[in-house]
Write a protein that holds these residues in place. Structure first.
Motif, short mmCIF file in Angstrom:
data_model
loop_
_atom_site.label_atom_id
_atom_site.label_comp_id
_atom_site.label_asym_id
_atom_site.label_seq_id
_atom_site.Cartn_x
_atom_site.Cartn_y
_atom_site.Cartn_z
N VAL A 94 -45.78 37.82 3.24
CA VAL A 94 -46.74 38.10 4.31
C VAL A 94 -47.94 37.19 4.09
N SER A 95 -48.31 36.44 5.12
CA SER A 95 -49.45 35.54 5.03
C SER A 95 -50.74 36.36 4.90
N PRO A 96 -51.69 35.91 4.08
CA PRO A 96 -52.97 36.62 3.98
C PRO A 96 -53.85 36.42 5.22
N SER A 97 -53.51 35.45 6.06
CA SER A 97 -54.30 35.18 7.27
C SER A 97 -53.60 35.75 8.50
N ALA A 98 -54.37 36.39 9.34
CA ALA A 98 -53.82 36.93 10.59
C ALA A 98 -53.59 35.80 11.58
N PRO A 99 -52.47 35.80 12.30
CA PRO A 99 -52.21 34.73 13.26
C PRO A 99 -53.09 34.80 14.51
N TYR A 100 -53.56 35.98 14.88
CA TYR A 100 -54.48 36.12 16.00
C TYR A 100 -55.34 37.36 15.78
#
Length: 175
Positions: A97-103
Protein backbone atom coordinates in the motif's frame (compact mmCIF):
# COMPACT_ATOMS: atom_id res chain seq x y z
CA UNK A 1 -18.21 -4.49 -5.64
CA UNK A 2 -16.19 -6.88 -7.75
CA UNK A 3 -13.65 -5.66 -10.29
CA UNK A 4 -12.27 -8.11 -12.82
CA UNK A 5 -9.18 -8.20 -15.00
CA UNK A 6 -9.37 -10.70 -17.89
CA UNK A 7 -5.98 -12.04 -18.91
CA UNK A 8 -5.03 -12.86 -22.49
CA UNK A 9 -5.20 -16.60 -21.69
CA UNK A 10 -8.86 -16.31 -20.59
CA UNK A 11 -8.17 -16.35 -16.84
CA UNK A 12 -10.27 -13.98 -14.74
CA UNK A 13 -8.72 -12.27 -11.71
CA UNK A 14 -11.09 -10.48 -9.34
CA UNK A 15 -10.67 -8.08 -6.42
CA UNK A 16 -13.73 -7.56 -4.25
CA UNK A 17 -15.02 -6.11 -1.01
CA UNK A 18 -14.75 -9.16 1.22
CA UNK A 19 -17.28 -7.75 3.66
CA UNK A 20 -17.13 -6.83 7.27
CA UNK A 21 -14.64 -8.64 9.46
CA UNK A 22 -14.33 -7.45 13.04
CA UNK A 23 -16.26 -4.34 12.00
CA UNK A 24 -13.85 -3.44 9.19
CA UNK A 25 -14.15 -3.65 5.42
CA UNK A 26 -11.34 -5.37 3.55
CA UNK A 27 -10.32 -6.42 0.04
CA UNK A 28 -10.08 -10.05 -1.12
CA UNK A 29 -8.93 -11.60 -4.41
CA UNK A 30 -9.99 -14.67 -6.38
CA UNK A 31 -9.21 -16.35 -9.71
CA UNK A 32 -11.27 -18.29 -12.25
CA UNK A 33 -9.94 -20.36 -15.12
CA UNK A 34 -13.52 -21.14 -16.20
CA UNK A 35 -14.81 -17.67 -17.09
CA UNK A 36 -16.99 -15.24 -15.15
CA UNK A 37 -19.32 -18.00 -13.89
CA UNK A 38 -16.43 -19.72 -12.14
CA UNK A 39 -15.61 -21.73 -10.28
CA UNK A 40 -13.71 -19.06 -8.35
CA UNK A 41 -10.79 -19.84 -6.05
CA UNK A 42 -9.73 -17.44 -3.29
CA UNK A 43 -6.10 -16.34 -3.61
CA UNK A 44 -5.89 -16.04 0.17
CA UNK A 45 -8.04 -16.23 3.28
CA UNK A 46 -6.86 -12.90 4.71
CA UNK A 47 -7.20 -9.30 3.57
CA UNK A 48 -4.78 -8.77 0.67
CA UNK A 49 -3.97 -5.19 1.71
CA UNK A 50 -2.04 -4.96 4.99
CA UNK A 51 -0.72 -2.06 7.08
CA UNK A 52 3.06 -1.98 6.78
CA UNK A 53 3.69 -1.03 10.42
CA UNK A 54 1.82 -3.87 12.16
CA UNK A 55 0.53 -6.22 9.38
CA UNK A 56 -3.10 -5.65 10.35
CA UNK A 57 -5.74 -5.50 7.59
CA UNK A 58 -5.84 -2.22 5.69
CA UNK A 59 -9.41 -0.91 5.90
CA UNK A 60 -10.80 -0.17 2.44
CA UNK A 61 -13.58 -0.97 -0.02
CA UNK A 62 -14.65 -0.43 -3.65
CA UNK A 63 -11.56 -1.85 -5.36
CA UNK A 64 -10.53 -1.05 -8.93
CA UNK A 65 -8.09 -3.68 -10.24
CA UNK A 66 -5.93 -3.40 -13.37
CA UNK A 67 -2.78 -4.80 -14.91
CA UNK A 68 0.00 -2.81 -16.58
CA UNK A 69 3.48 -3.59 -17.88
CA UNK A 70 4.72 -2.90 -14.31
CA UNK A 71 2.36 -5.38 -12.61
CA UNK A 72 -0.94 -5.31 -10.72
CA UNK A 73 -2.62 -2.19 -9.31
CA UNK A 74 -5.50 -1.56 -6.89
CA UNK A 75 -7.26 1.73 -6.33
CA UNK A 76 -9.69 1.79 -3.38
CA UNK A 77 -11.92 3.99 -1.29
CA UNK A 78 -10.28 3.89 2.12
CA UNK A 79 -11.03 4.94 5.64
CA UNK A 80 -8.88 6.91 8.02
CA UNK A 81 -6.65 9.81 7.08
CA UNK A 82 -7.44 9.71 3.37
CA UNK A 83 -10.40 8.85 1.16
CA UNK A 84 -8.31 6.87 -1.30
CA UNK A 85 -5.52 4.36 -1.45
CA UNK A 86 -3.30 2.83 -4.09
CA UNK A 87 -1.60 -0.56 -3.84
CA UNK A 88 0.64 -2.46 -6.22
CA UNK A 89 1.99 -5.98 -6.68
CA UNK A 90 4.32 -7.63 -9.17
CA UNK A 91 2.55 -11.02 -9.06
CA UNK A 92 -0.90 -10.18 -7.65
CA UNK A 93 -0.42 -12.00 -4.35
CA UNK A 94 1.80 -9.77 -2.18
CA UNK A 95 0.61 -6.15 -2.14
CA UNK A 96 2.24 -2.91 -1.02
CA UNK A 97 0.00 0.00 0.00
CA UNK A 98 1.47 3.34 -1.05
CA UNK A 99 1.90 5.85 1.81
CA UNK A 100 0.58 8.59 -0.51
CA UNK A 101 -3.09 8.91 -1.37
CA UNK A 102 -3.77 8.99 -5.13
CA UNK A 103 -6.48 11.67 -4.75
CA UNK A 104 -8.02 13.77 -1.99
CA UNK A 105 -11.25 15.55 -1.05
CA UNK A 106 -10.68 18.71 -3.10
CA UNK A 107 -12.09 19.20 -6.59
CA UNK A 108 -11.27 22.12 -8.88
CA UNK A 109 -13.86 23.69 -11.15
CA UNK A 110 -13.10 25.21 -14.56
CA UNK A 111 -13.99 28.71 -13.26
CA UNK A 112 -11.04 28.55 -10.84
CA UNK A 113 -13.04 27.79 -7.69
CA UNK A 114 -12.75 24.62 -5.64
CA UNK A 115 -14.83 22.60 -3.21
CA UNK A 116 -14.26 19.82 -0.73
CA UNK A 117 -16.25 16.64 -1.10
CA UNK A 118 -17.93 14.94 1.81
CA UNK A 119 -18.26 11.68 -0.15
CA UNK A 120 -15.98 10.29 -2.83
CA UNK A 121 -16.35 6.54 -3.29
CA UNK A 122 -16.35 3.72 -5.85
CA UNK A 123 -13.20 4.72 -7.79
CA UNK A 124 -13.05 3.45 -11.36
CA UNK A 125 -10.68 4.25 -14.19
CA UNK A 126 -11.52 4.94 -17.81
CA UNK A 127 -8.78 3.67 -20.11
CA UNK A 128 -7.62 4.76 -23.55
CA UNK A 129 -6.24 2.64 -26.34
CA UNK A 130 -3.53 0.03 -25.80
CA UNK A 131 -0.03 1.36 -25.04
CA UNK A 132 3.47 0.13 -24.26
CA UNK A 133 5.38 -0.77 -27.38
CA UNK A 134 3.39 -2.03 -30.36
CA UNK A 135 -0.14 -0.96 -29.42
CA UNK A 136 -1.73 -3.53 -31.70
CA UNK A 137 -0.26 -6.41 -29.66
CA UNK A 138 -0.31 -4.90 -26.17
CA UNK A 139 -2.96 -5.77 -23.57
CA UNK A 140 -2.07 -2.66 -21.52
CA UNK A 141 -4.02 0.56 -21.73
CA UNK A 142 -3.34 4.05 -20.36
CA UNK A 143 -5.76 5.29 -17.65
CA UNK A 144 -7.22 8.62 -18.79
CA UNK A 145 -9.97 9.51 -16.31
CA UNK A 146 -10.84 8.81 -12.67
CA UNK A 147 -14.56 8.27 -12.09
CA UNK A 148 -16.12 8.45 -8.60
CA UNK A 149 -19.50 8.58 -6.97
CA UNK A 150 -19.37 11.94 -5.16
CA UNK A 151 -21.22 14.40 -2.97
CA UNK A 152 -19.85 17.88 -2.29
CA UNK A 153 -20.32 20.25 0.62
CA UNK A 154 -20.79 23.04 -1.94
CA UNK A 155 -23.23 24.22 -3.02
CA UNK A 156 -24.36 24.63 0.57
CA UNK A 157 -26.76 21.96 1.70
CA UNK A 158 -26.02 19.75 -1.30
CA UNK A 159 -27.02 16.22 -0.35
CA UNK A 160 -27.33 14.60 -3.75
CA UNK A 161 -24.74 12.22 -5.10
CA UNK A 162 -23.43 12.49 -8.63
CA UNK A 163 -20.85 10.93 -10.92
CA UNK A 164 -17.57 12.83 -10.99
CA UNK A 165 -15.11 12.42 -13.86
CA UNK A 166 -11.61 13.86 -13.44
CA UNK A 167 -8.92 13.81 -16.16
CA UNK A 168 -5.64 12.23 -15.11
CA UNK A 169 -2.50 14.19 -15.89
CA UNK A 170 0.17 11.94 -17.32
CA UNK A 171 3.28 12.58 -19.34
CA UNK A 172 1.28 11.67 -22.45
CA UNK A 173 -1.59 14.13 -21.74
CA UNK A 174 0.57 16.94 -20.31
CA UNK A 175 2.50 17.44 -23.56
Amino acid sequence: NPTVQILTNGTYVMAFNSGMCFGKEMIGTAISHGGWRGPWQLLGHNAVLRNSDDDTPYISEDPMLWLSHRGWHLLTHSYGQSISSYAYSTEGLTWTVSPSAPYNWTIFYTDGTSADLNKCERPKLFFGDATSGDASNSPYRQPLFLVNGARSLNPAGGKRTWTMIRPLTTAATAV
